[in-house]
Scaffold this active site. Structure first.
Site, short mmCIF file in Angstrom:
data_model
loop_
_atom_site.label_atom_id
_atom_site.label_comp_id
_atom_site.label_asym_id
_atom_site.label_seq_id
_atom_site.Cartn_x
_atom_site.Cartn_y
_atom_site.Cartn_z
N ASN A 133 0.82 -1.23 0.00
CA ASN A 133 0.00 0.00 0.00
C ASN A 133 0.85 1.27 0.00
OD1 ASN A 133 0.71 -0.68 2.71
ND2 ASN A 133 -0.87 0.70 3.47
N GLY A 208 1.98 -5.38 7.83
CA GLY A 208 0.99 -6.14 7.08
C GLY A 208 -0.21 -6.49 7.95
N GLU A 230 3.87 -4.01 12.61
CA GLU A 230 2.80 -3.04 12.43
C GLU A 230 1.69 -3.73 11.65
OE1 GLU A 230 1.39 0.77 9.92
OE2 GLU A 230 3.56 0.63 10.24
#
Length: 461
Positions: A133, A208, A230
């Site tokens: 992303n 992820g 994270e």
């Protein structure tokens, strides 16, 4: 030999394919990393920093190439992709600017001829597992400080954005980074699991899903190595009675829909004081309906597709379930003709009449979807903001900084924002609580995760 295949979300066509690493490839990569790291750690910090500054310059010089690559691989509008290169440079250069302070030894007073100090040493080889992303911004958080601290780095990027790994490693090599010090690997989940279980890796930096983080934890069980995880998010915002409503609407709509809502710290839940609720919703809907959904290679587009068809279907399922439970989508889908069933293109959705029983309010959606609820008080807002298994960021919109600090102390989150959202300040520790994971990146504390301490207790005779 197995291989990864990247399908562009723009048109559903194959963009590239690459072979997955074999066991022999991994042995070659890890041996090269070990050799390079030993020599690199002996270099003065100033020399390491100078070389990494050149590496960042090399990445920035290729902004157009990186931007097109990001857009083609994961669908972010080309009007926005260059911003990721600016963020990469900002974070990387800041982390280099504080390296000396973050890695400085702690000297203690000499006592009875005892010379004592605590020094920081690199952990060795860092495995960075980066998502699609924000393929550069998430990766830089660990790569630059890890290398500055004297480590070697192996980068495993998402199968959706393998070009970003290849291009980044090439840019660093062109800057003069020693061979073997920073490498990429295209590998299956099973291969990465085996790599984590082997002695070849000393630290894992993972960004992820919660499921992916659990897999990393399981693979590392018994190895006693450091891990920074994270994971998921469903970040809330609260618009207080004293908020600047225009500023709150503009900021939160962008925080919900930028990058098609595919941001770790994007806004998914908004709680608005009941005195402003109707006005806030009306203005937010009017702004959302101005978005231009389409081919992200068109510079006039500001809302692109989501990353893959499977993700689009999962987002649609979240919407269907929430609406089936009583939610109302206030955005007119007729304004977004590209948002067809069976495509990766989704219209922005603003849901009202929502409750915390609905998936939009209690699970990570990772799409252009936000739910809005009215609240009667600060206490109700805090209770609802904390009613979630995730805790990455929380935003408060108010003119009263003392109130923001007071509310922030009650929030179960890693970062508290006031009058902003969806942003990482590299001077601040980036961390989460609950199912968002553990560990820290950025700031001087990010360096602490990527080093080990050694105490010196020296008696002078």
């Amino acid at each position: 030999m197995s291989e990864l295949i990247t399908i562009s979300p723009i048109d559903g066509q194959e963009l590239l394919r690459r072979p997955h690493a074999t066991a022999a490839d991994l042995e070659r990569i890890t041996l090269a990393a070990r050799r390079a790291q030993r020599d690199w750690a002996q270099q003065p910090l100033s020399a390491r920093v100078a070389l990494l500054e050149k590496a960042i310059d090399q990445v920035v010089a290729r902004t157009e190439t990186f931007a097109i690559s990001i857009t083609e691989q994961m669908g972010r509008p080309i009007s926005q992709s260059p911003g990721e290169l600016r963020g990469f440079a900002e974070r990387g250069r800041y982390m280099l600017s504080i390296a000396e302070e973050a890695l400085a030894p702690l000297g203690l007073p000499v006592r009875d001829n005892l010379h004592r100090s605590i020094e920081r040493e690199p952990v060795g080889v860092v495995l960075t597992i980066a998502p699609w992303n924000y393929p550069l911004l998430t990766a830089v958080n660990s790569i630059v400080p890890a290398l500055a601290a004297g480590n070697a780095v192996i980068l495993k990027h998402s199968d959706q954005t393998p070009l970003c790994a290849e291009q980044m490693v090439q840019a660093f090599a062109d800057a003069g980074l020693p061979a073997g010090l920073f490498q990429y690997v295209h590998a299956t989940h099973d291969t990465i699991r085996a790599l984590i279980q082997s002695p070849a890796v000393d630290y894992v930096a993972f960004t992820g899903s919660v499921r992916g983080g659990a897999a990393v934890e399981e693979a590392a069980t018994g190895r006693f190595i450091g891990r920074g995880l994270e994971l998921g998010g469903n970040d809330p915002a609260y618009v207080r009675e004293d908020a600047d409503l225009d500023q709150a609407v503009e900021t939160l709509v962008d925080g919900a829909f930028f990058n098609s809502g595919q941001s770790c710290c994007g806004i998914q839940r908004i709680y608005v004081h009941q005195s402003h609720y109707r006005t806030f919703v009306d203005r937010a809907v009017a702004l959302a309906e101005q978005y231009r959904l389409g081919n992200p290679l068109d510079p006039n587009i500001n809302l692109g597709p989501v990353v893959r068809l499977k993700a689009a279907e999962e987002i649609r399922a979240t919407l269907t379930r929430s609406i089936g439970m009583g939610a109302r989508d206030c955005v007119d889908p007729g304004r977004f003709p590209m948002a067809l069933p069976g495509s990766t293109y989704l219209a922005p959705s603003i849901l009202t009449q929502v409750s915390h029983e609905m998936p939009v309010m209690n699970e990570e959606c990772f799409g252009p979807v936000v739910g809005i609820m009215p609240v009667a008080s600060d206490e109700q807002a805090v209770a609802l903001m904390n009613d979630c298994r995730y805790g990455l960021t929380a935003a408060i919109f108010t003119r009263d900084m003392d109130a923001a600090r007071h509310l922030g102390q009650q929030l179960e989150t890693g970062t508290v924002f006031m009058n902003r959202c969806d942003y990482l300040d590299p001077a601040l520790a980036w961390t989460g609580v609950k199912h968002t994971g553990h560990g820290i990146s950025l700031s001087i504390y990010g360096y602490h995760m990527l080093t080990r301490v050694k105490s010196y207790h020296l008696r002078a005779l």
